[in-house]
Design a protein around this motif. Structure first.
Motif, PDB file in Angstrom:
ATOM      1  N   HIS A 109       0.834  -1.203   0.000  1.00 60.01           N
ATOM      2  CA  HIS A 109       0.000   0.000   0.000  1.00 60.01           C
ATOM      3  C   HIS A 109       0.870   1.255   0.000  1.00 60.01           C
ATOM      4  CE1 HIS A 109      -3.577   2.413   0.645  1.00 60.01           C
ATOM      5  NE2 HIS A 109      -2.960   3.032   1.637  1.00 60.01           N
ATOM      6  N   ALA A 110       1.931   1.261   0.809  1.00 62.03           N
ATOM      7  CA  ALA A 110       2.825   2.424   0.862  1.00 62.03           C
ATOM      8  C   ALA A 110       3.498   2.648  -0.484  1.00 62.03           C
ATOM      9  CB  ALA A 110       3.868   2.231   1.962  1.00 62.03           C
ATOM     10  N   TYR A 111       3.939   1.551  -1.118  1.00 60.06           N
ATOM     11  CA  TYR A 111       4.601   1.696  -2.416  1.00 60.06           C
ATOM     12  C   TYR A 111       3.621   2.150  -3.487  1.00 60.06           C
ATOM     13  CZ  TYR A 111       6.908   0.698  -6.804  1.00 60.06           C
ATOM     14  OH  TYR A 111       7.422   0.825  -8.066  1.00 60.06           O
ATOM     15  N   GLU A 112       2.419   1.567  -3.495  1.00 58.57           N
ATOM     16  CA  GLU A 112       1.419   1.960  -4.486  1.00 58.57           C
ATOM     17  C   GLU A 112       1.051   3.435  -4.346  1.00 58.57           C
ATOM     18  OE1 GLU A 112      -0.887  -2.329  -5.118  1.00 58.57           O
ATOM     19  OE2 GLU A 112      -1.743  -0.791  -3.824  1.00 58.57           O
ATOM     20  N   ASP A 113       0.903   3.883  -3.107  1.00 58.44           N
ATOM     21  CA  ASP A 113       0.577   5.295  -2.893  1.00 58.44           C
ATOM     22  C   ASP A 113       1.669   6.198  -3.456  1.00 58.44           C
ATOM     23  OD1 ASP A 113      -1.851   4.852  -1.746  1.00 58.44           O
ATOM     24  OD2 ASP A 113      -1.220   5.226   0.309  1.00 58.44           O
ATOM     25  N   ARG A 114       2.937   5.848  -3.200  1.00 67.16           N
ATOM     26  CA  ARG A 114       4.030   6.670  -3.706  1.00 67.16           C
ATOM     27  C   ARG A 114       4.094   6.606  -5.231  1.00 67.16           C
ATOM     28  NH1 ARG A 114      10.363   5.733  -2.284  1.00 67.16           N
ATOM     29  NH2 ARG A 114      10.046   4.036  -3.761  1.00 67.16           N
ATOM     30  N   TYR A 115       3.926   5.418  -5.777  1.00 65.44           N
ATOM     31  CA  TYR A 115       3.973   5.229  -7.234  1.00 65.44           C
ATOM     32  C   TYR A 115       2.888   6.064  -7.911  1.00 65.44           C
ATOM     33  CZ  TYR A 115       3.978   2.797 -11.758  1.00 65.44           C
ATOM     34  OH  TYR A 115       4.040   2.505 -13.098  1.00 65.44           O
ATOM     35  N   ALA A 117       1.212   8.661  -6.627  1.00 67.08           N
ATOM     36  CA  ALA A 117       1.404  10.092  -6.380  1.00 67.08           C
ATOM     37  C   ALA A 117       2.392  10.701  -7.369  1.00 67.08           C
ATOM     38  CB  ALA A 117       1.886  10.308  -4.951  1.00 67.08           C
ATOM     39  N   GLN A 118       3.378   9.919  -7.789  1.00 65.31           N
ATOM     40  CA  GLN A 118       4.391  10.419  -8.718  1.00 65.31           C
ATOM     41  C   GLN A 118       3.907  10.451 -10.161  1.00 65.31           C
ATOM     42  OE1 GLN A 118       7.570   7.661  -7.872  1.00 65.31           O
ATOM     43  NE2 GLN A 118       8.411   8.916  -6.215  1.00 65.31           N
ATOM     44  N   HIS A 265     -10.124   7.669  -9.374  1.00 67.88           N
ATOM     45  CA  HIS A 265      -9.989   6.288  -8.903  1.00 67.88           C
ATOM     46  C   HIS A 265      -9.719   5.352 -10.071  1.00 67.88           C
ATOM     47  CE1 HIS A 265     -10.638   2.740  -6.431  1.00 67.88           C
ATOM     48  NE2 HIS A 265     -11.459   2.281  -7.356  1.00 67.88           N
ATOM     49  N   ALA A 266     -10.411   5.546 -11.182  1.00 69.44           N
ATOM     50  CA  ALA A 266     -10.185   4.705 -12.364  1.00 69.44           C
ATOM     51  C   ALA A 266      -8.763   4.875 -12.891  1.00 69.44           C
ATOM     52  CB  ALA A 266     -11.207   5.045 -13.444  1.00 69.44           C
ATOM     53  N   ARG A 267      -8.272   6.108 -12.873  1.00 68.56           N
ATOM     54  CA  ARG A 267      -6.889   6.348 -13.306  1.00 68.56           C
ATOM     55  C   ARG A 267      -5.907   5.632 -12.388  1.00 68.56           C
ATOM     56  NH1 ARG A 267      -6.856  12.890 -14.417  1.00 68.56           N
ATOM     57  NH2 ARG A 267      -8.342  12.924 -16.157  1.00 68.56           N
ATOM     58  N   ARG A 268      -6.157   5.693 -11.094  1.00 69.22           N
ATOM     59  CA  ARG A 268      -5.275   5.020 -10.132  1.00 69.22           C
ATOM     60  C   ARG A 268      -5.254   3.509 -10.390  1.00 69.22           C
ATOM     61  NH1 ARG A 268      -3.374   5.129  -4.658  1.00 69.22           N
ATOM     62  NH2 ARG A 268      -3.556   3.047  -3.732  1.00 69.22           N
ATOM     63  N   GLU A 269      -6.449   2.921 -10.561  1.00 70.74           N
ATOM     64  CA  GLU A 269      -6.517   1.483 -10.791  1.00 70.74           C
ATOM     65  C   GLU A 269      -5.824   1.094 -12.086  1.00 70.74           C
ATOM     66  OE1 GLU A 269      -7.736  -0.833  -8.555  1.00 70.74           O
ATOM     67  OE2 GLU A 269      -7.578   1.010  -7.358  1.00 70.74           O
ATOM     68  N   SER A 270      -5.949   1.930 -13.099  1.00 73.36           N
ATOM     69  CA  SER A 270      -5.279   1.648 -14.371  1.00 73.36           C
ATOM     70  C   SER A 270      -3.760   1.680 -14.204  1.00 73.36           C
ATOM     71  CB  SER A 270      -5.716   2.672 -15.422  1.00 73.36           C
ATOM     72  OG  SER A 270      -5.031   2.448 -16.630  1.00 73.36           O
ATOM     73  N   LEU A 271      -3.263   2.671 -13.471  1.00 71.60           N
ATOM     74  CA  LEU A 271      -1.819   2.749 -13.213  1.00 71.60           C
ATOM     75  C   LEU A 271      -1.320   1.507 -12.482  1.00 71.60           C
ATOM     76  CD1 LEU A 271      -1.312   6.469 -12.112  1.00 71.60           C
ATOM     77  CD2 LEU A 271      -0.221   5.349 -14.063  1.00 71.60           C
ATOM     78  N   LEU A 272      -2.056   1.070 -11.469  1.00 73.47           N
ATOM     79  CA  LEU A 272      -1.621  -0.066 -10.657  1.00 73.47           C
ATOM     80  C   LEU A 272      -1.710  -1.374 -11.442  1.00 73.47           C
ATOM     81  CD1 LEU A 272      -3.155   0.867  -7.190  1.00 73.47           C
ATOM     82  CD2 LEU A 272      -0.788   1.109  -7.954  1.00 73.47           C
ATOM     83  N   THR A 273      -2.739  -1.512 -12.283  1.00 70.01           N
ATOM     84  CA  THR A 273      -2.840  -2.718 -13.115  1.00 70.01           C
ATOM     85  C   THR A 273      -1.675  -2.789 -14.091  1.00 70.01           C
ATOM     86  OG1 THR A 273      -5.255  -2.742 -12.945  1.00 70.01           O
ATOM     87  CG2 THR A 273      -4.280  -3.945 -14.789  1.00 70.01           C
TER      88      THR A 273
END
Length: 306
Positions: A109-115, A117-118, A265-273
């Motif tokens: 979670h910490a890494y995803e948040d930083r990723y 945010a950047q 939120h959709a943008r975040r999920e797309s980045l993480l996928t």
């Protein structure tokens, strides 16, 4: 700030500690950060740890009172933990698997948040938001009335015939200059107000500000005339500019904040996928991953059930 608070707040506690030290042999010469505020079995609770749980903005007397509650809570926790350690068998005290799972979750979670945010583009244009709204207006169905309204209220004793007339004429005006001037007047005269006609309110929220009695909401909310009434020595001025009823899609402007959140939120999920897929491809290419062949896995499972 806590370093400044504790030399003040800690005076009363240092007196207590000195008394404890005289009776039980506890040392009282430590620096405040190392001074012991409480002890339970083989565990200690330092003044620094107590101070870390106290908000910086509290007054000294409030900090001392809260310190007492913090220490009492810590002691209660310790006696319960001690009882649990004594009562539960060792197998029921092993939480290593749960802790490992929790640690992994915190780490990812910490890494995803930083990723995110950047890389996340946090700007959502009105055009993009409106396209999203048009594609799925049913997502924004209302549970209650929403209204576009303006209001002013202030003590009745502060009003004169001239100020009443000024407020009335300004609230009925569609001229932004008149509205801006009214807002300045409200600030200078400490009048509670919301005079921007573009602001949408949930009806319940508006009625907390303006306690109007609604007997036939559909008809009353559709009335565009200025409403005035007195209640508990205050005079209220209220105007409805628009409204939508329960079951209808919320007006775009009323739903725009929610729409923006959904898009982000959709943008975040797309980045993480995308991140997960890239990491998987890289790990497979490097030979860092392996799986058991399906046939061998099935045989092993069957053997385990026999």
């Amino acid at each position: 700030m806590k370093g400044l608070i504790w030399p003040i707040v800690g005076i009363g506690w240092m007196c207590v500690l000195a008394t404890w030290g005289g009776c039980s042999g506890w040392g009282t010469q430590e620096a405040p950060q190392a001074a012991i505020a409480a002890r339970a079995y083989d565990r200690v609770f330092t003044l620094a740890e107590v101070g870390a749980r106290i908000p910086d903005e509290l007054a000294p007397e409030d900090s001392a009172e809260m310190a007492a509650r913090v220490i009492d809570g810590w002691l209660r926790e310790q006696v319960l933990v001690q009882q649990a350690r004594q009562a539960l068998p060792p197998t029921e005290q092993d939480f290593s698997a749960e802790l490992a799972t929790y640690e992994r979750a915190l780490l990812t979670h910490a890494y995803e948040d930083r990723y995110v945010a950047q890389r996340l583009d946090g700007d959502v244009t009105d055009e993009e938001a409106f396209r999203f709204y048009q594609q799925a207006p049913e997502l924004f169905a209302l549970n209650d009335f929403v209204v576009r309204a303006t209001f002013v209220h202030l003590p009745t004793s502060a009003l004169t015939d001239d100020t009443r007339a000024y407020i009335r004429s300004s609230m009925m005006s569609a001229d932004t200059t008149d509205i801006g001037a009214l807002e300045v007047w409200c600030i200078e005269n400490a009048a509670v107000h919301s005079v921007t006609p573009d602001t949408w309110w949930r009806l319940d929220d508006l009625l907390r500000e303006v306690p109007m009695q609604l007997y036939r909401p559909d008809r009353q909310l559709a009335d565009r005339r200025l409403i005035t009434f007195d209640q508990e020595n205050r005079t209220y001025f209220l105007r409805f500019w628009d409204h939508a009823t329960a079951g209808e899609p919320a007006p775009f402007e009323a739903a725009q904040d929610q729409i923006n959140e959904l898009i982000l939120h959709a943008r975040r999920e797309s980045l993480l996928t995308t991140l997960q897929e890239e990491l998987l491809r890289k790990a497979w290419a490097e030979g860092s991953l392996a799986t058991r062949p399906a046939e061998a896995g099935s045989e092993s499972l069957a053997a385990g059930r026999e």
